[in-house]
Design a protein around this motif. Sequence first.
Motif, PDB file in Angstrom:
ATOM      1  N   LYS A   1       6.096  13.108  -0.544  1.00 56.48           N
ATOM      2  CA  LYS A   1       6.153  12.219   0.334  1.00 56.48           C
ATOM      3  C   LYS A   1       5.407  10.892   0.161  1.00 56.48           C
ATOM      4  CE  LYS A   1       6.484  16.383   2.924  1.00 56.48           C
ATOM      5  NZ  LYS A   1       5.572  17.207   3.879  1.00 56.48           N
ATOM      6  N   VAL A   2       5.950   9.705   0.379  1.00 58.03           N
ATOM      7  CA  VAL A   2       5.134   8.344   0.224  1.00 58.03           C
ATOM      8  C   VAL A   2       5.470   7.605   1.427  1.00 58.03           C
ATOM      9  CG1 VAL A   2       4.720   6.565  -1.072  1.00 58.03           C
ATOM     10  CG2 VAL A   2       5.724   8.561  -2.324  1.00 58.03           C
ATOM     11  N   ALA A   3       4.421   7.046   2.039  1.00 55.67           N
ATOM     12  CA  ALA A   3       4.569   6.114   3.032  1.00 55.67           C
ATOM     13  C   ALA A   3       4.259   4.865   2.607  1.00 55.67           C
ATOM     14  CB  ALA A   3       3.967   6.525   4.500  1.00 55.67           C
ATOM     15  N   TYR A   4       4.815   3.636   2.654  1.00 60.56           N
ATOM     16  CA  TYR A   4       4.147   2.293   1.957  1.00 60.56           C
ATOM     17  C   TYR A   4       4.686   1.075   3.017  1.00 60.56           C
ATOM     18  CZ  TYR A   4       9.211   2.338   0.665  1.00 60.56           C
ATOM     19  OH  TYR A   4      10.664   2.360   0.800  1.00 60.56           O
ATOM     20  N   LEU A   5       3.683   0.103   2.985  1.00 57.78           N
ATOM     21  CA  LEU A   5       3.589  -0.921   3.893  1.00 57.78           C
ATOM     22  C   LEU A   5       3.278  -2.025   3.275  1.00 57.78           C
ATOM     23  CD1 LEU A   5       3.568  -2.030   6.842  1.00 57.78           C
ATOM     24  CD2 LEU A   5       1.028  -1.540   6.633  1.00 57.78           C
ATOM     25  N   GLN A   6       4.038  -3.236   3.025  1.00 54.42           N
ATOM     26  CA  GLN A   6       3.619  -4.545   2.517  1.00 54.42           C
ATOM     27  C   GLN A   6       2.625  -5.274   3.390  1.00 54.42           C
ATOM     28  OE1 GLN A   6       6.459  -7.783   2.596  1.00 54.42           O
ATOM     29  NE2 GLN A   6       6.245  -8.047   0.527  1.00 54.42           N
ATOM     30  N   SER A   7       1.627  -5.768   2.718  1.00 54.63           N
ATOM     31  CA  SER A   7       0.552  -6.252   3.239  1.00 54.63           C
ATOM     32  C   SER A   7       0.576  -7.378   4.288  1.00 54.63           C
ATOM     33  CB  SER A   7      -0.557  -6.796   2.413  1.00 54.63           C
ATOM     34  OG  SER A   7       0.210  -7.920   1.350  1.00 54.63           O
ATOM     35  N   SER A   8       1.854  -7.978   4.243  1.00 60.08           N
ATOM     36  CA  SER A   8       2.219  -8.868   5.218  1.00 60.08           C
ATOM     37  C   SER A   8       2.931  -8.463   6.504  1.00 60.08           C
ATOM     38  CB  SER A   8       3.013 -10.240   4.553  1.00 60.08           C
ATOM     39  OG  SER A   8       4.303  -9.650   4.055  1.00 60.08           O
ATOM     40  N   ASP A   9       3.022  -7.010   6.432  1.00 56.95           N
ATOM     41  CA  ASP A   9       3.697  -6.249   7.216  1.00 56.95           C
ATOM     42  C   ASP A   9       5.634  -6.673   7.376  1.00 56.95           C
ATOM     43  OD1 ASP A   9       1.473  -4.833   8.044  1.00 56.95           O
ATOM     44  OD2 ASP A   9       1.201  -6.216   9.856  1.00 56.95           O
ATOM     45  N   GLU A  10       6.099  -7.211   6.313  1.00 65.83           N
ATOM     46  CA  GLU A  10       7.574  -7.592   6.481  1.00 65.83           C
ATOM     47  C   GLU A  10       8.036  -6.263   6.283  1.00 65.83           C
ATOM     48  OE1 GLU A  10       8.583 -10.543   3.712  1.00 65.83           O
ATOM     49  OE2 GLU A  10       6.978 -11.752   3.911  1.00 65.83           O
ATOM     50  N   PHE A  11       7.590  -5.281   5.716  1.00 64.96           N
ATOM     51  CA  PHE A  11       8.535  -4.190   5.697  1.00 64.96           C
ATOM     52  C   PHE A  11       7.488  -2.766   5.513  1.00 64.96           C
ATOM     53  CE2 PHE A  11       8.106  -2.850   1.300  1.00 64.96           C
ATOM     54  CZ  PHE A  11       8.032  -3.693   0.438  1.00 64.96           C
TER      55      PHE A  11
ATOM     56  N   CYS B   1       0.910  -1.223  -0.052  1.00 66.97           N
ATOM     57  CA  CYS B   1       0.179  -0.148   0.016  1.00 66.97           C
ATOM     58  C   CYS B   1       0.830   1.358  -0.089  1.00 66.97           C
ATOM     59  CB  CYS B   1      -0.820  -0.012   1.167  1.00 66.97           C
ATOM     60  SG  CYS B   1      -1.982   1.615   1.222  1.00 66.97           S
ATOM     61  N   ASN B   2       0.703   2.215  -1.001  1.00 66.96           N
ATOM     62  CA  ASN B   2       1.531   3.314  -1.200  1.00 66.96           C
ATOM     63  C   ASN B   2       0.633   4.558  -0.760  1.00 66.96           C
ATOM     64  OD1 ASN B   2       4.152   2.238  -2.699  1.00 66.96           O
ATOM     65  ND2 ASN B   2       2.494   1.293  -3.346  1.00 66.96           N
ATOM     66  N   ASN B   3       0.945   5.279   0.276  1.00 68.76           N
ATOM     67  CA  ASN B   3       0.230   6.532   0.466  1.00 68.76           C
ATOM     68  C   ASN B   3       1.040   7.671  -0.185  1.00 68.76           C
ATOM     69  OD1 ASN B   3      -2.017   5.581   1.959  1.00 68.76           O
ATOM     70  ND2 ASN B   3      -0.533   4.663   3.452  1.00 68.76           N
ATOM     71  N   PHE B   4       0.448   8.354  -1.050  1.00 67.64           N
ATOM     72  CA  PHE B   4       1.218   9.268  -2.002  1.00 67.64           C
ATOM     73  C   PHE B   4       0.738  10.694  -1.751  1.00 67.64           C
ATOM     74  CE2 PHE B   4       1.831  11.641  -5.650  1.00 67.64           C
ATOM     75  CZ  PHE B   4       3.348  11.535  -6.165  1.00 67.64           C
ATOM     76  N   TYR B   5       1.658  11.568  -1.357  1.00 75.48           N
ATOM     77  CA  TYR B   5       1.360  13.119  -1.163  1.00 75.48           C
ATOM     78  C   TYR B   5       2.201  14.004  -2.022  1.00 75.48           C
ATOM     79  CZ  TYR B   5       0.552  17.639   0.678  1.00 75.48           C
ATOM     80  OH  TYR B   5       0.635  19.058   1.105  1.00 75.48           O
ATOM     81  N   ALA B   6       1.820  14.754  -2.663  1.00 73.22           N
ATOM     82  CA  ALA B   6       2.804  15.591  -3.546  1.00 73.22           C
ATOM     83  C   ALA B   6       2.146  17.069  -3.269  1.00 73.22           C
ATOM     84  CB  ALA B   6       2.848  15.348  -5.258  1.00 73.22           C
ATOM     85  N   SER B   7       2.822  18.101  -3.126  1.00 73.16           N
ATOM     86  CA  SER B   7       2.643  19.512  -3.169  1.00 73.16           C
ATOM     87  C   SER B   7       3.582  20.470  -4.026  1.00 73.16           C
ATOM     88  CB  SER B   7       2.429  19.870  -1.477  1.00 73.16           C
ATOM     89  OG  SER B   7       3.846  19.824  -0.887  1.00 73.16           O
ATOM     90  N   GLY B   8       2.871  21.359  -4.500  1.00 70.92           N
ATOM     91  CA  GLY B   8       3.897  22.338  -5.284  1.00 70.92           C
ATOM     92  C   GLY B   8       2.774  23.482  -5.647  1.00 70.92           C
ATOM     93  N   SER B   9       3.183  24.174  -6.726  1.00 72.80           N
ATOM     94  CA  SER B   9       2.434  25.134  -7.376  1.00 72.80           C
ATOM     95  C   SER B   9       1.329  24.499  -8.164  1.00 72.80           C
ATOM     96  CB  SER B   9       3.262  26.098  -8.447  1.00 72.80           C
ATOM     97  OG  SER B   9       3.637  25.374  -9.477  1.00 72.80           O
ATOM     98  N   ILE B  10       0.165  25.218  -8.615  1.00 74.40           N
ATOM     99  CA  ILE B  10      -0.872  24.529  -9.274  1.00 74.40           C
ATOM    100  C   ILE B  10      -0.202  24.184 -10.598  1.00 74.40           C
ATOM    101  CG2 ILE B  10      -2.960  25.304 -10.456  1.00 74.40           C
ATOM    102  CD1 ILE B  10      -3.561  27.002  -7.983  1.00 74.40           C
ATOM    103  N   GLY B  11       0.480  24.937 -11.207  1.00 75.61           N
ATOM    104  CA  GLY B  11       0.962  24.423 -12.550  1.00 75.61           C
ATOM    105  C   GLY B  11       2.132  23.183 -12.387  1.00 75.61           C
TER     106      GLY B  11
END
Length: 135
Positions: free
Chosen positions: A103-113, A6-16
């Motif tokens: 910024k991305v936080a990610y977690l493997q479904s089996s909680d291995e990493f 599961c990848n939780n993705f966040y990006a911020s910057g100018s509208i363009g």
Amino acid sequence: MCEYVCNNFYASGSIGDIHALKKALLKIDDTTGYAMDFGLLRPIPEWCLQNWGTKENAIEVCFEDWPVMTASESIICSFYTENFAPIPLFQELVTRFPKVSIKVAYLQSSDEFLGIFLGQNGVFAYSEYLPASAE
């Protein structure tokens, strides 16, 4: 064995800059509206794992903002990838869009990493951790 990340993705910057990032990652999907397509960022390689960091495209993409292409200064979404987080693709985004903070936080479904990827000003770093229960 297939494990999903599961990848939780966040990006911020100018509208363009955020609009350009969305155009580089998203395509219109007849079924769901918008889909994340890694092939738009990097052509589908013969060996996806080596070039994308995962075996297949993003699945089960969920966007926080709707409609997705509305002018905004951020994009927030979560998606799944097979076996690994697509670190090479995150690196490509940081290189192509140096004014965007990613910024991305990610977690493997089996909680291995679990891991964190940070990118800004063309520079990136990431770390992966084993959960306390796996150590």
